[in-house]
Scaffold this motif. Structure first.
Motif, PDB file in Angstrom:
ATOM      1  N   ILE A  29       0.683  -0.865  -0.082  1.00 57.61           N
ATOM      2  CA  ILE A  29       0.584  -0.022   0.169  1.00 57.61           C
ATOM      3  C   ILE A  29       1.045   1.150   0.099  1.00 57.61           C
ATOM      4  CG2 ILE A  29      -2.008   1.563   1.282  1.00 57.61           C
ATOM      5  CD1 ILE A  29      -2.752  -1.866   2.427  1.00 57.61           C
ATOM      6  N   PHE A  30       1.666   1.584   0.685  1.00 56.46           N
ATOM      7  CA  PHE A  30       2.920   2.682   1.007  1.00 56.46           C
ATOM      8  C   PHE A  30       3.519   2.792  -0.585  1.00 56.46           C
ATOM      9  CE2 PHE A  30       4.169   2.165   5.624  1.00 56.46           C
ATOM     10  CZ  PHE A  30       3.626   2.537   5.668  1.00 56.46           C
ATOM     11  N   ASP A  31       3.432   1.685  -1.662  1.00 58.60           N
ATOM     12  CA  ASP A  31       4.272   1.296  -2.494  1.00 58.60           C
ATOM     13  C   ASP A  31       2.911   2.209  -2.831  1.00 58.60           C
ATOM     14  OD1 ASP A  31       6.369   0.979  -5.000  1.00 58.60           O
ATOM     15  OD2 ASP A  31       5.018  -0.552  -5.827  1.00 58.60           O
ATOM     16  N   ARG A  32       1.975   1.538  -3.801  1.00 61.59           N
ATOM     17  CA  ARG A  32       0.859   2.055  -4.326  1.00 61.59           C
ATOM     18  C   ARG A  32       0.764   3.932  -4.513  1.00 61.59           C
ATOM     19  NH1 ARG A  32      -4.231   2.617  -3.382  1.00 61.59           N
ATOM     20  NH2 ARG A  32      -4.038   0.906  -1.199  1.00 61.59           N
ATOM     21  N   LEU A  33       0.427   4.179  -3.273  1.00 57.22           N
ATOM     22  CA  LEU A  33       0.419   5.598  -2.865  1.00 57.22           C
ATOM     23  C   LEU A  33       1.591   6.404  -2.605  1.00 57.22           C
ATOM     24  CD1 LEU A  33      -1.820   5.313   0.142  1.00 57.22           C
ATOM     25  CD2 LEU A  33      -2.232   5.627  -2.082  1.00 57.22           C
ATOM     26  N   GLY A  34       3.222   5.483  -3.104  1.00 59.39           N
ATOM     27  CA  GLY A  34       4.021   6.634  -3.705  1.00 59.39           C
ATOM     28  C   GLY A  34       4.866   6.705  -1.956  1.00 59.39           C
TER      29      GLY A  34
END
Length: 106
Positions: A29-34
């Motif tokens: 999720i962190f990755d998806r949100l940048g």
């Protein structure tokens, strides 16, 4: 650049639950949100603690990212499911840092 050291104190008996939540969901999720995680650690003395650092362009960017994370539908579903057997995190501490001008990266 601003760095944030996040320290999670985990409730007794819940370390495996937080490991699973981070590895299976939160980091994605962190990755998806940048949201950029620089590194991640567990306590060497096996205290129920996790440590990780994140990097931001500014405090404003940090605020925007965490607001987006807290409102993310997937995160809210994962959080609720993972805490069906009880809360996982006792406390989260944040330390904000900047790199020292006099340190040369080697």
């Amino acid at each position: 650049m601003i760095y944030e050291l996040r320290i999670y104190t985990i409730l007794p008996g819940r370390i495996d639950a937080i490991r699973k939540r981070f590895s299976d969901h939160t980091l994605g999720i962190f990755d998806r949100l940048g949201m950029q995680v620089c590194d991640f650690w567990e306590d060497l003395e096996e205290q129920p603690k996790l440590y990780y650092t994140m990097k931001y362009e500014s405090i404003e960017e940090r605020t925007r990212q965490w607001e987006a994370f807290s409102q993310d539908k997937e995160w809210n579903e994962v959080s609720q499911r993972s805490e069906q057997d009880g809360k996982i995190v006792e406390r989260v501490e944040s330390v904000f840092m900047k790199q020292a001008d006099y340190f040369n990266k080697r």
